[in-house]
Design an enzyme around this catalytic site. Sequence first.
Site, PDB file in Angstrom:
ATOM      1  N   GLU A 268      -1.365  -7.928   1.834  1.00  0.00           N
ATOM      2  CA  GLU A 268      -1.804  -7.221   3.047  1.00  0.00           C
ATOM      3  C   GLU A 268      -3.243  -6.800   2.807  1.00  0.00           C
ATOM      4  O   GLU A 268      -3.495  -5.771   2.186  1.00  0.00           O
ATOM      5  CB  GLU A 268      -0.926  -5.983   3.294  1.00  0.00           C
ATOM      6  CG  GLU A 268       0.545  -6.288   3.492  1.00  0.00           C
ATOM      7  CD  GLU A 268       0.857  -6.824   4.886  1.00  0.00           C
ATOM      8  OE1 GLU A 268      -0.065  -6.913   5.736  1.00  0.00           O
ATOM      9  OE2 GLU A 268       2.031  -7.156   5.116  1.00  0.00           O
ATOM     10  N   CYS A 302      -6.986  -0.638   7.938  1.00  0.00           N
ATOM     11  CA  CYS A 302      -7.114  -2.103   7.902  1.00  0.00           C
ATOM     12  C   CYS A 302      -7.173  -2.636   9.331  1.00  0.00           C
ATOM     13  O   CYS A 302      -7.742  -3.692   9.593  1.00  0.00           O
ATOM     14  CB  CYS A 302      -5.952  -2.722   7.152  1.00  0.00           C
ATOM     15  SG  CYS A 302      -4.363  -2.108   7.698  1.00  0.00           S
TER      16      CYS A 302
HETATM   17  P1  NAD Z   1      -8.779  -1.964  -3.203  1.00  0.00           P
HETATM   18  O1  NAD Z   1      -8.662  -3.421  -3.086  1.00  0.00           O
HETATM   19  O2  NAD Z   1      -9.971  -1.396  -3.849  1.00  0.00           O
HETATM   20  O3  NAD Z   1      -7.516  -1.374  -4.024  1.00  0.00           O
HETATM   21  C1  NAD Z   1      -6.199  -1.528  -3.563  1.00  0.00           C
HETATM   22  C2  NAD Z   1      -5.245  -1.415  -4.732  1.00  0.00           C
HETATM   23  O4  NAD Z   1      -5.355  -2.578  -5.541  1.00  0.00           O
HETATM   24  C3  NAD Z   1      -5.534  -0.240  -5.665  1.00  0.00           C
HETATM   25  O5  NAD Z   1      -4.310   0.292  -6.129  1.00  0.00           O
HETATM   26  C4  NAD Z   1      -6.318  -0.893  -6.786  1.00  0.00           C
HETATM   27  O6  NAD Z   1      -6.248  -0.197  -8.007  1.00  0.00           O
HETATM   28  C5  NAD Z   1      -5.620  -2.232  -6.885  1.00  0.00           C
HETATM   29  N1  NAD Z   1      -6.415  -3.334  -7.415  1.00  0.00           N
HETATM   30  C6  NAD Z   1      -7.674  -3.667  -7.078  1.00  0.00           C
HETATM   31  N2  NAD Z   1      -8.041  -4.796  -7.712  1.00  0.00           N
HETATM   32  C7  NAD Z   1      -6.994  -5.189  -8.463  1.00  0.00           C
HETATM   33  C8  NAD Z   1      -6.754  -6.285  -9.335  1.00  0.00           C
HETATM   34  N3  NAD Z   1      -7.704  -7.193  -9.573  1.00  0.00           N
HETATM   35  N4  NAD Z   1      -5.533  -6.388  -9.921  1.00  0.00           N
HETATM   36  C9  NAD Z   1      -4.579  -5.482  -9.677  1.00  0.00           C
HETATM   37  N5  NAD Z   1      -4.743  -4.407  -8.872  1.00  0.00           N
HETATM   38  C10 NAD Z   1      -5.945  -4.260  -8.266  1.00  0.00           C
HETATM   39  O7  NAD Z   1      -8.611  -1.359  -1.720  1.00  0.00           O
HETATM   40  P2  NAD Z   1      -8.827   0.127  -1.185  1.00  0.00           P
HETATM   41  O8  NAD Z   1     -10.270   0.465  -1.182  1.00  0.00           O
HETATM   42  O9  NAD Z   1      -7.894   1.072  -1.876  1.00  0.00           O
HETATM   43  O10 NAD Z   1      -8.296  -0.011   0.324  1.00  0.00           O
HETATM   44  C11 NAD Z   1      -9.054  -0.531   1.363  1.00  0.00           C
HETATM   45  C12 NAD Z   1      -8.732  -1.979   1.602  1.00  0.00           C
HETATM   46  O11 NAD Z   1      -7.334  -2.172   1.794  1.00  0.00           O
HETATM   47  C13 NAD Z   1      -9.370  -2.507   2.883  1.00  0.00           C
HETATM   48  O12 NAD Z   1      -9.849  -3.798   2.651  1.00  0.00           O
HETATM   49  C14 NAD Z   1      -8.222  -2.517   3.882  1.00  0.00           C
HETATM   50  O13 NAD Z   1      -8.401  -3.395   4.951  1.00  0.00           O
HETATM   51  C15 NAD Z   1      -7.096  -2.910   2.991  1.00  0.00           C
HETATM   52  N6  NAD Z   1      -5.815  -2.539   3.567  1.00  0.00           N
HETATM   53  C16 NAD Z   1      -5.045  -3.529   4.134  1.00  0.00           C
HETATM   54  C17 NAD Z   1      -3.850  -3.203   4.744  1.00  0.00           C
HETATM   55  C18 NAD Z   1      -3.010  -4.247   5.390  1.00  0.00           C
HETATM   56  O14 NAD Z   1      -1.838  -3.963   5.641  1.00  0.00           O
HETATM   57  N7  NAD Z   1      -3.512  -5.435   5.679  1.00  0.00           N
HETATM   58  C19 NAD Z   1      -3.404  -1.866   4.760  1.00  0.00           C
HETATM   59  C20 NAD Z   1      -4.209  -0.897   4.161  1.00  0.00           C
HETATM   60  C21 NAD Z   1      -5.412  -1.248   3.570  1.00  0.00           C
END
Ligand code: NAD
Length: 511
Positions: A268, A302
Site C-alpha cells: 500500500e 496517501c
Molecule cells: P516510509 O516509506 O518512510 O515508511 C513506512 C514504513 O516502512 C516505516 O515503518 C518504515 O520504517 C518502513 N520502511 C521504510 N523503508 C523500509 C525498508 N527498506 N525495509 C523495511 N521497512 C522499511 O513512509 P512514511 O513516511 O511513514 O509514510 C508516508 C508514505 O506512506 C506516503 O508515501 C503515503 O502515500 C504512504 N501511505 C500509503 C498508504 C496506502 O494505503 N496506499 C497508506 C498510508 C501511507
Amino acid sequence: MTVTSPSSISSALARLGLAEENSGAFAGAWFEPSGKVVHSLNPATGEPIAAVHEVGREDYERVAQATAEAFDAWKRWPAPRRGEVVRQLGEGLRRHKEDLGLLVTLEVGKIRSEGLGEVQEMIDMADFAVGLSRQLYGLSMHSERPLHRMYEQWHPLGPVGVITAFNFPVAVWAWNAMIAAVCGDPTLWKPSEQAPLCAVAVTKIAEQVLRANDAPPIFNLAIGDRHTVGAPLSADRRFPLISATGSTTMGRSIGKVVADRLGRTILELGGNNGILVTEGADLDLALRAVLFAAVGTAGQRCTSTRRLLLHRSIASDMKQRLVKAYSSIRIGDPAEPSTLMGPLIHARAVEDYRKALEVARQQGGRILYGGNVLDRPGFFVEPTLVEAVPHMPITCEETFAPILYVFEYETLDEAIALHNSVPQGLSSAIFTLDMRAAERFLSVDGSDCGIANVNIGTSGAEIGGAFGGEKETGGGREAGSDSWKAYMRRQTCTINYGTDLPLAQGVHFDV
Ligand code: NAD
C-alpha cells in the site's frame, strides 16, 4: 485556550498504560529490549511526549519466534472463536477511543476529530472482522467426473509481518491485524519510527484481551527502524505474507526482498490523487470536498488530493473560491477543536515541501496561495495552491504536504489522459452532474486508479470496500470486500466417492 493541558495529557497517557519510558518489544509479554531509547516528538511543538526503548537484532528474533509459535495454536481455534477475541478488542478500543484518539493527535499531529476518526476506523474494522469470522466462505464446484465432489476451502496462511506508515499510526494495523486474526494468522507489527507510542498503546489494549481469553500471543510488536526490524522481517521465511504501507521507495525495496523468497506482499504505497471538476458541476460540493481532501491531515494522507483538473469554463470561478477558502483555514494546535490543519510530521517533511515548491516554480508553476513555512514552534506550513501546466515533472511525484496543483482542461478525454499520466494509481474523483461524464470516468476508459469516486473527494474511504491502488501504489488491497483472501491459503479439494477412477479431460491411462 487549549484542551490539552499537561495534566490532561499525562492522565490520558497513564490510562493507556504508557510510562515516561516504554518497552517497544512485545511477544506475549513486554520485555526490556537492547536497542536505543528514542523520544517520540509532538510535531505541533517539537517537544518529547514520552520515550520508547527500541528492539535490537536478537530482540527481533525473540518476537518473530513467538509469533511463529503462536500460529500453531491460533490456527486451530475455530474462526468464530477468533472473531470473539476481535470483538472484545473492538470493545477495548471503544473504551479507550478518547485517549487513543488524543495520542494520535499528539504523536502525528492529526486534528482531534481525525484522531478520533482513526480510532473509530479500528472499531469499524473490528466489527467487520467479527462478521467475517463466520463468513470465510469457499466455493463448491460441479466436478466433470461422475461421483466426484469438488470444493475450495480457506486455511490460515501463517504469521503476517505488518509494516506501517506514520500517517495512519493505528488504523492500518487494525486493517491488517484484525483480518489476519480472524483468518487464523498472528501478526508482528513494525510501526513507523514516528509513531511508536500509538503502537505501544494499541498493543497494551490487545494484550488485555489476549490475557482475558487465554489466547496465544497473536498481536506482537517490535519497534525499531528499517534496518533492525524492517529488513529482517521482510527476509524472514517464517512470514509468508508481508503487508507493508508506506512510500513507493519502501515498497520497491521490500517487494524485491519478499519476491526473492517467493513470499506474498500486500503493498500500500504512495498516491498522487486527482479530482476532475466538469462544466456544470456542483461547485459548492466540489469546493468542500477539495478542501478536506487537499488540506485535511495537512496533505499527509496517501489519498490526499494533489492535483485538481478544472474545466476551463469553471476554472477561474473555482480558483477564486479556493483562494478564499484556503485563506480561512485555521492552522494551529491540532488538539484545539476549531483547528482544521495541524503540522507536518517532522522537519524533513517541511524541507520536502519547500523544495517541491521551488522546483514547481522552476518548472513553470505559479503560486496562487500559500507557499510559506510558518515561523512558530513545530512543523507548520501554509496550505498551498499552485497553478500548474500539464506534465510539469514535479506534479508526477508525491510530496507528502498540503500542495495542490491546479490544471485547466478543455475536453474530458484530455482531462482523463492527464489524470492517468502519473505513475501512481491510488484514488481519484470526478465532480459532475453529467451522467455520461461520471460513467465515462468509471469506465474502462476512465480513471486507472484503485478507487474512483463521483461527487466525493479522494480521501476518507469507508472500511467496507477493498482499499488500495494500482501502478506504483503497489496493487495491494486491504480492509473490506474480499481482501481477507490475501491472509489465507486456498485449497482446492476433489473427492471421489465412486468405485472408478476417471481422469479429467477424458485422459485414459489403463494398464
Ligand atoms: P516510509 O516509506 O518512510 O515508511 C513506512 C514504513 O516502512 C516505516 O515503518 C518504515 O520504517 C518502513 N520502511 C521504510 N523503508 C523500509 C525498508 N527498506 N525495509 C523495511 N521497512 C522499511 O513512509 P512514511 O513516511 O511513514 O509514510 C508516508 C508514505 O506512506 C506516503 O508515501 C503515503 O502515500 C504512504 N501511505 C500509503 C498508504 C496506502 O494505503 N496506499 C497508506 C498510508 C501511507
